[in-house]
Design a protein around this motif. Sequence first.
Motif, PDB file in Angstrom:
ATOM      1  N   GLN A 192      21.029  25.837  42.929  1.00  0.00           N
ATOM      2  CA  GLN A 192      21.051  26.363  41.567  1.00  0.00           C
ATOM      3  C   GLN A 192      19.967  25.691  40.736  1.00  0.00           C
ATOM      4  O   GLN A 192      19.945  24.470  40.606  1.00  0.00           O
ATOM      5  CB  GLN A 192      22.412  26.135  40.908  1.00  0.00           C
ATOM      6  CG  GLN A 192      22.489  26.678  39.479  1.00  0.00           C
ATOM      7  CD  GLN A 192      23.914  26.668  38.938  1.00  0.00           C
ATOM      8  OE1 GLN A 192      24.757  27.426  39.365  1.00  0.00           O
ATOM      9  NE2 GLN A 192      24.170  25.772  38.001  1.00  0.00           N
ATOM     10  N   LYS A 194      18.717  27.539  37.585  1.00  0.00           N
ATOM     11  CA  LYS A 194      19.167  27.946  36.262  1.00  0.00           C
ATOM     12  C   LYS A 194      20.276  28.981  36.419  1.00  0.00           C
ATOM     13  O   LYS A 194      20.282  29.734  37.386  1.00  0.00           O
ATOM     14  CB  LYS A 194      18.030  28.571  35.444  1.00  0.00           C
ATOM     15  CG  LYS A 194      16.911  27.619  35.068  1.00  0.00           C
ATOM     16  CD  LYS A 194      15.829  28.327  34.266  1.00  0.00           C
ATOM     17  CE  LYS A 194      16.301  28.629  32.853  1.00  0.00           C
ATOM     18  NZ  LYS A 194      15.205  29.202  32.008  1.00  0.00           N
ATOM     19  N   HIS A 195      21.193  29.009  35.457  1.00  0.00           N
ATOM     20  CA  HIS A 195      22.253  30.009  35.473  1.00  0.00           C
ATOM     21  C   HIS A 195      22.558  30.401  34.034  1.00  0.00           C
ATOM     22  O   HIS A 195      22.718  29.529  33.173  1.00  0.00           O
ATOM     23  CB  HIS A 195      23.518  29.470  36.149  1.00  0.00           C
ATOM     24  CG  HIS A 195      24.474  30.544  36.588  1.00  0.00           C
ATOM     25  ND1 HIS A 195      25.117  31.365  35.686  1.00  0.00           N
ATOM     26  CD2 HIS A 195      24.872  30.933  37.817  1.00  0.00           C
ATOM     27  CE1 HIS A 195      25.886  32.219  36.350  1.00  0.00           C
ATOM     28  NE2 HIS A 195      25.750  31.981  37.649  1.00  0.00           N
ATOM     29  N   PHE A 197      25.179  31.412  32.643  1.00  0.00           N
ATOM     30  CA  PHE A 197      26.494  30.980  32.168  1.00  0.00           C
ATOM     31  C   PHE A 197      26.383  29.747  31.275  1.00  0.00           C
ATOM     32  O   PHE A 197      27.104  29.600  30.292  1.00  0.00           O
ATOM     33  CB  PHE A 197      27.398  30.690  33.373  1.00  0.00           C
ATOM     34  CG  PHE A 197      28.828  30.377  33.007  1.00  0.00           C
ATOM     35  CD1 PHE A 197      29.710  31.390  32.662  1.00  0.00           C
ATOM     36  CD2 PHE A 197      29.304  29.072  33.026  1.00  0.00           C
ATOM     37  CE1 PHE A 197      31.029  31.104  32.330  1.00  0.00           C
ATOM     38  CE2 PHE A 197      30.609  28.775  32.694  1.00  0.00           C
ATOM     39  CZ  PHE A 197      31.477  29.798  32.343  1.00  0.00           C
ATOM     40  N   ARG A 198      25.427  28.876  31.627  1.00  0.00           N
ATOM     41  CA  ARG A 198      25.249  27.650  30.835  1.00  0.00           C
ATOM     42  C   ARG A 198      24.663  27.938  29.461  1.00  0.00           C
ATOM     43  O   ARG A 198      24.739  27.095  28.564  1.00  0.00           O
ATOM     44  CB  ARG A 198      24.344  26.673  31.588  1.00  0.00           C
ATOM     45  CG  ARG A 198      24.978  26.135  32.877  1.00  0.00           C
ATOM     46  CD  ARG A 198      24.140  25.053  33.507  1.00  0.00           C
ATOM     47  NE  ARG A 198      24.788  24.461  34.662  1.00  0.00           N
ATOM     48  CZ  ARG A 198      24.306  23.449  35.362  1.00  0.00           C
ATOM     49  NH1 ARG A 198      23.124  22.915  35.017  1.00  0.00           N
ATOM     50  NH2 ARG A 198      24.963  22.951  36.387  1.00  0.00           N
ATOM     51  N   ALA A 199      24.090  29.126  29.298  1.00  0.00           N
ATOM     52  CA  ALA A 199      23.548  29.528  28.008  1.00  0.00           C
ATOM     53  C   ALA A 199      24.516  30.433  27.242  1.00  0.00           C
ATOM     54  O   ALA A 199      24.126  31.091  26.287  1.00  0.00           O
ATOM     55  CB  ALA A 199      22.211  30.233  28.188  1.00  0.00           C
ATOM     56  N   GLY A 200      25.767  30.494  27.715  1.00  0.00           N
ATOM     57  CA  GLY A 200      26.771  31.271  27.025  1.00  0.00           C
ATOM     58  C   GLY A 200      26.842  32.729  27.439  1.00  0.00           C
ATOM     59  O   GLY A 200      27.475  33.540  26.737  1.00  0.00           O
TER      60      GLY A 200
END
Length: 209
Positions: A192, A194-195, A197-200
């Motif tokens: 992983q 970047k994803h 989900f971590r940015a909302g």
Amino acid sequence: MTQSDPIPEQDLARHAQKMAKKKAARDRMMETKTGEKGLIIVHTGPGKGKSSSGFGMIMRCIAHDMPCAVVQFIKGAWDTGERRLLTTHFADLCQFHSMGEGFTWETQDKSRDIAAAKAGWAKARDLIRDPANRMILLDEINIAFRYGYLDVAQVLAFLESEKPPMTHVVLTGRGAPDSLIEAADLVTEMGQVKHPFRAGIKAQAGVEF
């Protein structure tokens, strides 16, 4: 030199010579790869794409008219695009069994989770034993191993003793046990970087399901 400029003849000749050497080396290597066997394939790691890759393999089997099957161990309660596509258009070639009830924090009932996992594995055994099935995808079974719902040693013993020689079995999910990785023929770890989900950003149709 711009993209529209002609490539000098000497550069074209060097490139052709280099590619000819690469092809000869590749051909020699491929001549030694003549064996075939049913593979144990593991897709694991924290990155996205483990199940997606497994379903891609299932679609390849369907394209080759090879009977196959899917057993979902955790995400059985989800309405996914893969499930819709396979059950609606390819049910004659691919059996689809959703045996899970969601992640353990959703059911909040360990005994139900264990029962669902065991039922999934019982169905998987029947499908694997049938030599007509060329590939079985055990989606998120590694999660069942991680939570102790299934005994990986028992699963590996079954695959060793009862899997038909030409049947491929794909096991997905993060945290694959070391013993499974050791026994597998092909292991891919998804990393992983970047994803969203971590940015909302929530899970979205066509990307996650």
